[in-house]
Design a protein around this motif. Sequence first.
Motif, mmCIF file in Angstrom:
data_model
loop_
_atom_site.group_PDB
_atom_site.id
_atom_site.type_symbol
_atom_site.label_atom_id
_atom_site.label_comp_id
_atom_site.label_asym_id
_atom_site.label_seq_id
_atom_site.Cartn_x
_atom_site.Cartn_y
_atom_site.Cartn_z
ATOM 1 N N ASN A 121 21.832 76.578 48.970
ATOM 2 C CA ASN A 121 21.793 77.493 50.278
ATOM 3 C C ASN A 121 20.772 78.757 49.931
ATOM 4 O O ASN A 121 20.116 79.216 50.781
ATOM 5 C CB ASN A 121 23.299 78.255 50.019
ATOM 6 C CG ASN A 121 24.474 77.220 50.762
ATOM 7 O OD1 ASN A 121 23.898 76.260 51.151
ATOM 8 N ND2 ASN A 121 25.630 77.656 50.023
ATOM 9 N N TYR A 122 20.669 79.165 48.512
ATOM 10 C CA TYR A 122 19.673 80.099 48.492
ATOM 11 C C TYR A 122 18.017 79.547 48.618
ATOM 12 O O TYR A 122 17.296 80.288 49.336
ATOM 13 C CB TYR A 122 19.478 80.394 46.957
ATOM 14 C CG TYR A 122 18.531 81.386 46.492
ATOM 15 C CD1 TYR A 122 18.333 82.909 46.855
ATOM 16 C CD2 TYR A 122 17.197 81.099 45.769
ATOM 17 C CE1 TYR A 122 17.275 83.658 46.470
ATOM 18 C CE2 TYR A 122 16.316 81.826 45.520
ATOM 19 C CZ TYR A 122 16.388 83.257 45.832
ATOM 20 O OH TYR A 122 15.225 84.028 45.790
ATOM 21 N N SER B 171 17.666 79.625 52.397
ATOM 22 C CA SER B 171 17.646 80.863 52.873
ATOM 23 C C SER B 171 15.897 81.362 52.672
ATOM 24 O O SER B 171 15.698 82.193 53.513
ATOM 25 C CB SER B 171 18.466 81.910 52.317
ATOM 26 O OG SER B 171 18.075 82.138 50.845
ATOM 27 N N THR B 172 15.298 80.958 52.033
ATOM 28 C CA THR B 172 13.699 81.439 51.761
ATOM 29 C C THR B 172 12.908 80.518 52.868
ATOM 30 O O THR B 172 11.720 80.531 52.680
ATOM 31 C CB THR B 172 13.211 81.090 50.224
ATOM 32 O OG1 THR B 172 13.263 79.468 49.992
ATOM 33 C CG2 THR B 172 14.261 81.723 49.456
#
Length: 341
Positions: A326-327, A330-331
Amino acid sequence: MISIQQLSKVFKTNTTTIQAVDDLNLRIDKGEIFGVIGYSGAGKSTFIRLINRLEEPTAGDVIIDGQEITALSKNQLRLSRQEIGMIFQHFNLLWSRTVRENIALPLEIAGVSKEERISRVDELIRLVGLAGREDAYPSQLSGGQKQRVGIARALANKPKVLLCDEATSALDPETTDSILSLLVDINEKLGLTIILITHEMHVIQKICHRVAVMEGGKIVEQGEVVDVFSHPDKAVTKKFVEQVMGKPDKDITEEAFVQSVESGKVLRLHFVGETANQAIISQVAKKFDVEINIIQGNVKQTQSGAYGSLFVHVTGEETELEQAINYITSTSVEVEVKTDA
């Protein structure tokens, strides 16, 4: 700057009809380097010769800077061609003329005075990096030097458009890079619009702002280079992208490889633009309790940004894995799960 509308070219013989260019529509902006790529027989060389009417179109219009090229008389066309320079794969130099005399030829034809010719030729020799070779003959030049003469000659009448028909195909890789760098320099210094025909994707990657892919006389895909490279849609485009990116190893998606992954996930991370310059892997390793091993990858630079893919094997607790994915997402890095053990 350049508007091409419903352009077609049909070659007919007693026995066959060949549709070399088929209802082609295209717009090229002032000052951009626009690439047209296709395999042999795609129609790209015919297309570029239609722009300055070295080939007469069967149908359609070519409009350059508001002037309809396809509607000009022969006398009008001769004058208009002074604003359309062209360089060729095999240089097309006059072997009995020196470097200086080859470059001066278009100026002689245009009726430019001797004093002006000398000044302009000296300026062009410096621009293309041929100082000291002014009195050499083509037989005394390397392939790259011959193409520099061809470029200088094409620029003699201060054209608005430069057409490049496979201009680097006869050159070795190092010389190709030097010629491409020269074209970028000319584009930036003179604000020249460049249309570049090639079958080599690394040429498109290195200098073009936008690209059109031709197949069977048609444009099958076009757009910003970084977009076309990062998300190729047609099979022919994917083959071209593989020229510079390479194919992922087959075993990454084969069942044997999937079974060999005892834990974790194999991810394909897809980078475009600024995300290609971020230290995503080290950031994830610091933020989450996961281990990341790089399997393979490749990142390339284009005129409009970087793009590339990275295959990684990530292990850890399921919750940590999901948070890590998920991280990354998100980028703005695209994430594709290739295997899920």
